[in-house]
Design an enzyme around this catalytic site. Structure first.
Site, mmCIF file in Angstrom:
data_model
loop_
_atom_site.group_PDB
_atom_site.id
_atom_site.type_symbol
_atom_site.label_atom_id
_atom_site.label_comp_id
_atom_site.label_asym_id
_atom_site.label_seq_id
_atom_site.Cartn_x
_atom_site.Cartn_y
_atom_site.Cartn_z
ATOM 1 N N GLN A 85 1.235 3.298 2.170
ATOM 2 C CA GLN A 85 1.957 3.793 3.336
ATOM 3 C C GLN A 85 2.578 2.194 3.950
ATOM 4 O O GLN A 85 2.474 1.838 5.133
ATOM 5 C CB GLN A 85 0.882 3.951 4.581
ATOM 6 N N SER A 86 3.100 1.369 3.123
ATOM 7 C CA SER A 86 3.403 0.160 3.347
ATOM 8 C C SER A 86 4.850 0.212 3.989
ATOM 9 O O SER A 86 5.928 0.675 3.737
ATOM 10 C CB SER A 86 3.883 -0.561 2.132
ATOM 11 N N ASN A 87 4.679 -0.487 5.309
ATOM 12 C CA ASN A 87 5.772 -0.539 6.015
ATOM 13 C C ASN A 87 7.060 -1.620 5.410
ATOM 14 O O ASN A 87 8.156 -1.381 5.613
ATOM 15 C CB ASN A 87 5.668 -0.988 7.589
ATOM 16 N N GLY A 109 1.056 -1.228 0.036
ATOM 17 C CA GLY A 109 0.106 -0.063 -0.036
ATOM 18 C C GLY A 109 0.816 1.224 -0.096
ATOM 19 O O GLY A 109 2.113 1.133 0.051
ATOM 20 N N CYS A 148 7.381 -2.125 2.196
ATOM 21 C CA CYS A 148 8.131 -1.583 1.100
ATOM 22 C C CYS A 148 8.974 -0.419 1.543
ATOM 23 O O CYS A 148 10.372 -0.397 1.142
ATOM 24 C CB CYS A 148 7.016 -0.722 0.396
#
Ligand SMILES: *Cc1c(COP(=O)(O)O)cnc(C)c1O
Length: 342
Positions: A80-82, A78, A84
């Site tokens: 706000q992917s942690n 997403g 990524c």
């Protein structure tokens, strides 16, 4: 040393995390709630550009990318992917080019994890959320046709190799509990792509952990045979993780206890459950949790305590999986005046 742990430790691993992460008590929150005895496992402090649970998985995944001679990494998540953000940091640390497929539209102002993705030098590819997995494969193919050697990591790093990071973490937890002289009755944490849960369940079996393991579903509805087989997938990842280290241990969906009652209004939608939990831990213990995963899982834990589903005599570990970086992208949801009283 336990022979399963030895087998895990013999696999290639890039040292990305500062381990062991602390395990410590939450005395003021415990007192305020009148029990159970609450402890926290601080995987928000794994240290990879903001920390989080994906770092333990990436230690194995990035090692395999390097081992295969890859020059780039492709993964998805997403906005706000942690996962990524930690992948971008890991790639920077070892000198791999990082491509991130993010679901949604680029916001006018990149905040939180998205800001860090850019600072960490990743290349971002926006796509409609439902097309993330397709785009991940496409992008791998495009890079190959350009003569590159991409290593494709599934969403959340949740596969049989990544999950070994959490199988290993269970041995770490067991060692810490024994040094502290505590017996853990229950572990509570957030689950979404399932690799963390698979690893914890596998590590529990391999290390002889006897407590209860409760995953809080952040976005996955219960399995309904045909279309949705999340828990079956978690069990399969755990079984295949065991195979990787030469262990024939079978897991089924029933081995993966999961709470589905805290899905709220959907993934990334912050409600009163999350707002209350985040404030409660911040104001009693000075520890930040995040809006999407840990705030929801902690909210679930507080609710289970309040309704008596977890008794006051228990010793419970809340596994902090690290997403407070995302708070900055949720300031509108977090800091409105009407919510400032807890
Ligand atoms: C990804 C993530 C989870 C869920 O882990 P999975 O292995 O994807 O199930 C939980 N908490 C945080 C903070 C995460 O970023």
């Amino acid at each position: 040393m336990n022979s399963a742990l030895q087998a895990i430790n013999e696999l290639n691993r890039v040292r990305l995390a500062h381990l062991p992460t602390p395990l410590h008590a939450l005395p003021r929150l415990t007192r305020k709630l009148d029990g159970p005895g609450l402890w926290i496992k601080r995987d928000d402090l794994t240290g990879l550009a903001g920390g989080g649970n994906k770092t333990r998985k990436l230690e194995f995944l990035i090692a395999e990318a390097l081992d295969r001679g890859c020059d780039s990494v492709v993964t998805a998540g997403g906005a706000q992917s942690n996962h990524c953000r930690q992948t971008a940091a890991a790639c920077a640390q070892v000198g791999l080019e990082c491509h991130l497929v993010l679901g949604g539209e680029p916001p006018a102002l990149p905040l939180g994890n998205l800001l860090l993705d850019d600072l960490l030098g990743s290349r971002i590819h926006w796509v409609e959320k439902s097309r993330r997995n397709n785009r991940l494969d496409e992008l791998g193919g495009e890079l190959r046709r350009q003569g590159r050697e991409p290593y494709v990591i599934p969403i959340g790093g949740s596969n049989s190799l990544g999950c070994l990071g959490y199988a290993r973490a269970m041995f770490e937890l067991k060692e810490q509990a024994s040094q502290l002289g505590i017996t853990i009755d229950r572990i509570v944490f957030a689950t979404s792509s399932g690799g963390t849960q698979a690893g914890i369940v596998l590590g529990a079996r391999l290390s002889g952990f006897r407590g209860r393991i409760t995953a809080i579903s952040i976005d996955q509805p219960p399995d309904n045979s045909a279309e949705h087989t999340f828990l079956a997938g978690v069990a399969q990842i755990a079984t295949e993780g065991a195979e990787r280290i030469g262990r024939n241990v079978q897991f089924a969906a029933g081995d993966c206890e999961t709470e589905y009652g805290y899905l709220g209004a959907g993934y990334g939608v912050v409600g009163e459950l999350e707002r209350h939990a985040i404030r409660e831990l911040a104001r009693t213990e000075g520890i930040l949790t995040g809006p999407v995963y840990t705030g929801r899982a902690l909210g679930a834990l507080l609710n289970m305590i309040a309704r008596g589903a977890i008794g006051p005599q228990q010793t419970v570990v809340f596994w902090h999986t690290g997403d407070d970086v995302a708070l900055h992208a949720y300031s509108a949801e977090m800091s409105t005046n009407s919510h400032s009283q807890s």
